[in-house]
Scaffold this motif. Structure first.
Motif, PDB file in Angstrom:
ATOM      1  N   GLN A   3      -8.747   1.166  -0.897  1.00 16.80           N
ATOM      2  CA  GLN A   3      -9.993   0.414  -0.798  1.00 16.80           C
ATOM      3  C   GLN A   3     -11.045   1.189  -1.588  1.00 16.80           C
ATOM      4  O   GLN A   3     -10.926   2.405  -1.723  1.00 16.80           O
ATOM      5  CB  GLN A   3     -10.441   0.291   0.668  1.00 16.80           C
ATOM      6  CG  GLN A   3      -9.748  -0.815   1.430  1.00 16.80           C
ATOM      7  CD  GLN A   3     -10.185  -0.842   2.898  1.00 16.80           C
ATOM      8  OE1 GLN A   3      -9.536  -0.271   3.740  1.00 16.80           O
ATOM      9  NE2 GLN A   3     -11.291  -1.505   3.194  1.00 16.80           N
ATOM     10  N   ASP A   4     -12.053   0.460  -2.062  1.00 14.34           N
ATOM     11  CA  ASP A   4     -13.099   1.128  -2.834  1.00 14.34           C
ATOM     12  C   ASP A   4     -14.321   1.407  -1.969  1.00 14.34           C
ATOM     13  O   ASP A   4     -14.693   0.574  -1.131  1.00 14.34           O
ATOM     14  CB  ASP A   4     -13.527   0.250  -4.028  1.00 14.34           C
ATOM     15  CG  ASP A   4     -12.472   0.261  -5.115  1.00 14.34           C
ATOM     16  OD1 ASP A   4     -11.726   1.253  -5.191  1.00 14.34           O
ATOM     17  OD2 ASP A   4     -12.370  -0.737  -5.852  1.00 14.34           O
ATOM     18  N   LYS A  32     -19.889   3.117   2.412  1.00 15.32           N
ATOM     19  CA  LYS A  32     -19.365   1.765   2.204  1.00 15.32           C
ATOM     20  C   LYS A  32     -19.931   0.846   3.271  1.00 15.32           C
ATOM     21  O   LYS A  32     -19.889   1.162   4.464  1.00 15.32           O
ATOM     22  CB  LYS A  32     -17.836   1.750   2.286  1.00 15.32           C
ATOM     23  CG  LYS A  32     -17.244   0.357   2.004  1.00 15.32           C
ATOM     24  CD  LYS A  32     -15.720   0.375   2.037  1.00 15.32           C
ATOM     25  CE  LYS A  32     -15.119  -1.002   1.874  1.00 15.32           C
ATOM     26  NZ  LYS A  32     -15.282  -1.564   0.547  1.00 15.32           N
ATOM     27  N   THR A  86     -10.229   2.768   7.490  1.00 16.43           N
ATOM     28  CA  THR A  86     -10.933   2.425   6.243  1.00 16.43           C
ATOM     29  C   THR A  86     -11.194   3.687   5.439  1.00 16.43           C
ATOM     30  O   THR A  86     -11.004   3.709   4.218  1.00 16.43           O
ATOM     31  CB  THR A  86     -12.267   1.712   6.559  1.00 16.43           C
ATOM     32  OG1 THR A  86     -11.995   0.638   7.445  1.00 16.43           O
ATOM     33  CG2 THR A  86     -12.944   1.191   5.304  1.00 16.43           C
ATOM     34  N   ASN A 136       0.832  -1.208   0.000  1.00 16.42           N
ATOM     35  CA  ASN A 136       0.000   0.000   0.000  1.00 16.42           C
ATOM     36  C   ASN A 136       0.866   1.257   0.000  1.00 16.42           C
ATOM     37  O   ASN A 136       0.573   2.218  -0.725  1.00 16.42           O
ATOM     38  CB  ASN A 136      -0.935  -0.001   1.214  1.00 16.42           C
ATOM     39  CG  ASN A 136      -2.066  -1.003   1.046  1.00 16.42           C
ATOM     40  OD1 ASN A 136      -2.361  -1.433  -0.071  1.00 16.42           O
ATOM     41  ND2 ASN A 136      -2.679  -1.402   2.141  1.00 16.42           N
ATOM     42  N   ASN A 178      -8.034   4.798   3.825  1.00 16.81           N
ATOM     43  CA  ASN A 178      -7.712   3.909   2.701  1.00 16.81           C
ATOM     44  C   ASN A 178      -8.594   4.193   1.485  1.00 16.81           C
ATOM     45  O   ASN A 178      -8.122   4.120   0.349  1.00 16.81           O
ATOM     46  CB  ASN A 178      -7.880   2.436   3.121  1.00 16.81           C
ATOM     47  CG  ASN A 178      -6.732   1.975   4.001  1.00 16.81           C
ATOM     48  OD1 ASN A 178      -5.680   2.606   4.047  1.00 16.81           O
ATOM     49  ND2 ASN A 178      -6.923   0.873   4.703  1.00 16.81           N
ATOM     50  N   ILE A 179      -9.862   4.527   1.735  1.00 18.71           N
ATOM     51  CA  ILE A 179     -10.769   4.856   0.619  1.00 18.71           C
ATOM     52  C   ILE A 179     -10.302   6.145  -0.059  1.00 18.71           C
ATOM     53  O   ILE A 179     -10.241   6.229  -1.283  1.00 18.71           O
ATOM     54  CB  ILE A 179     -12.233   4.956   1.106  1.00 18.71           C
ATOM     55  CG1 ILE A 179     -12.756   3.556   1.465  1.00 18.71           C
ATOM     56  CG2 ILE A 179     -13.122   5.593   0.043  1.00 18.71           C
ATOM     57  CD1 ILE A 179     -14.106   3.546   2.161  1.00 18.71           C
TER      58      ILE A 179
END
Lengths: 298, 249
Positions: B48-49, B8, B39, A194, B42-43
């Motif tokens: 992440q989606d 999400k 999260t 990442n 990360n989005i």
């Protein structure tokens, strides 16, 4: 009562300490004896296991006449077999690493339909007896095999050639590399990937510059395992590739062939194989020695 | 300006966040473990989606479910400091900081000059040849920050940047972090569960609970949110001198 309390202290720590001492006095001798007995038992088992592994190797060296061993290094049969074994095992290892690394990475990182089946299939050659693997390869790639039939029609014959030796070795040794590589990739913290991506690295750049170097120790171990397995491959090779000097007769096959005539020659060949395997593995380990990296954060 | 409006579905709850962060502003995202803070980062970073919604940076959408826009993480130009720092263990301090420039195909000379500047500014030039795993926690934090800043990001995301440091080092780093980030003049989101971080580093704070923002206000207002909040750094845990520092900052 009051003085007793003062001795003990407000939280009873002294009485607790006394209790522990008392307990140790009661169980002291038997527990020490038990510990010594346990250690002695474990040491005995360790020595026994080491002796079991070391004894045949030592016997091999003790029984092999040195002059015959050195002389046999000039024997064309030995030279051919040694050359063939080292060449095919090296090609096999390179093939397994090139083919197995992406497979291991996908298996470690991604979930997909049929993953369990694919993983089981990758591991299958480990539990399959080499002779069975040899027959299986023969009915797949042999002249009358389901694929070999068509290849034969195009003038390509695989069975009983050096290529068959390599195919047999790739078949039996690939799981040794893929399993180890998969575990190594699983151990690479996802945060490294990442981090690389947020720094602008593509997936391919990340794979070659971050993931592979971090997993390198495990990948090298896996490649050594695959090389060693290829070098020792016998059953699948003799079934699928035959036993022709200079073409398909690798060292294990030469040892087997020599043993039917002269045990001494066979012993010499065995010594040479052990020595060469050891040298190759030692060199690879020395040249690629790196530190184990698991997690940069801690 | 960073604008976030995303949804999400997570295992136990839905992450539904709508917020914006101005250029040069530090937004502190506070909440319990597992409330969706990481999260969300990360989005935003593209790791992440989201299920749907929109994320825009200076008016330019980097994710928009309606327009089917989803710029991959490597093209978003976001500086991300991970909780564990995620320094590449096989590389030296120098190579870690240079990594983001090498992926952008900068010339060797340019990389050399930039990395030297950043390493010297962070007091890391002397240890540039050391392996990133062999340096102290405070140095790791500086390396991770220098690595994220050298790419001149359009947005900074920091996930618990001080949690791996000891308490004394944390107090020193808070001020340093605030000054360094303000100097970049980009929107910044810092995830933390420590109220001292909020008061000393942030300009504004949002409290995230089970995927939703339940409180928002100035960083100095955090104390008025009350000790009853389910936070690790409750009122009683906030050292008075830390607030002195916050006031000064």
């Amino acid at each position: 009562m009051a003085s007793n309390q003062a001795d003990i202290g407000p939280y009873g720590e002294r009485s607790l300490a006394e209790l522990v001492n008392q307990e140790q006095e009661i169980i002291g001798i038997p527990s020490r004896t038990r510990e010594v007995a346990l250690k002695a038992g474990l040491a005995f088992m360790l020595v026994l296991a080491m002796a079991f592994i070391a004894l045949p190797v030592v016997a091999l060296f003790l029984r092999s006449p040195l002059d015959t061993t050195l002389r046999s290094l000039h024997d064309p049969v030995v030279i051919d077999a040694l050359r063939l074994s080292l060449t095919t095992s090296t090609i096999t290892t390179i093939t397994v690493v090139i083919m197995g690394t992406p497979i291991a990475y996908v298996s470690a990182r991604f979930q997909y339909f049929g993953k369990e089946l694919a993983d089981s299939l990758i591991d299958l050659p480990v539990i399959m007896p080499p002779a069975v693997a040899g027959i299986a390869l023969l009915v797949a790639f042999g002249r009358m095999g389901i694929v070999g039939h068509y290849l034969n029609g195009m003038g390509i014959s695989i069975a009983f050639t050096t290529l068959a030796v390599i195919i047999a070795q790739v078949f039996v040794s690939s799981p040794f590399y893929i399993r180890q590589a998969r575990t190594s990739f699983e151990d690479v913290d996802l945060a490294f990937e990442n981090a690389a991506r947020t720094l602008g690295a593509s997936r391919v750049y990340t794979f070659f510059h971050v993931i592979i170097p971090i997993a390198m120790n495990g990948l090298i171990s896996g490649a050594i395992m695959a090389f060693a397995r290829s070098l020792g491959e016998f059953g699948a090779t003799i079934m699928f590739a035959g036993n022709f000097q200079g073409r398909t007769q690798t060292m294990p096959l030469a040892i087997y062939t020599a043993m039917q005539g002269d045990l001494d020659v066979s012993l010499c060949l065995a010594i040479i194989l052990v020595a060469f395997s050891f040298i190759v593995i030692f060199l690879v380990k020395t040249l690629t020695r790196r530190r184990v990296h698991k997690n940069a954060g801690n | 300006m960073l604008e976030i409006d995303i949804r999400k579905k997570l295992r136990d709850y839905s992450l539904e966040v709508k917020l914006s962060v101005a250029r040069g502003e530090i937004l502190m995202l506070v909440g319990d473990n597992g409330c969706g803070k990481t999260t969300l980062l990360n989005i935003v970073a593209g790791l992440q989606d989201a299920d749907d919604g929109r994320i825009a940076l200076d008016g330019r959408p980097i994710y928009d479910s309606a327009l089917k826009t989803n710029i991959p993480a490597e093209a978003r130009n976001i500086g991300y400091v991970f909780q564990s720092y995620a320094l590449f263990p096989h590389m030296s301090v120098y190579d870690n900081v240079a990594f983001g420039l090498r992926t952008r195909s900068h010339s060797k000379n340019e990389i050399g000059l930039l990395v030297k500047d950043y390493l010297e500014a962070a007091g890391l030039w002397e240890i540039r040849k050391a392996k990133a795993v062999n340096v102290s926690g405070g140095q790791k934090q500086r390396i991770a920050l220098a690595r994220a800043l050298i790419i001149e990001p359009d947005l900074l995301l920091l996930d618990e940047p001080l949690s791996a440091l000891d308490v004394r080092r944390q107090a020193q780093m808070r001020k340093e972090l605030r000054e360094t980030i303000h100097a970049c003049n980009v929107p910044c989101i810092i995830v933390t569960h420590d109220l001292r971080d909020v008061a000393c580093i942030g300009d504004r704070a949002c409290l995230l609970e089970k995927g939703k923002i339940v409180l928002t206000g100035g960083a100095e207002d955090v104390m008025s949110w009350g000790a009853g909040l389910p936070l690790v750094g409750s009122k009683s845990q906030v050292a008075p001198n830390d607030f002195g520092e916050a006031g000064a900052a």
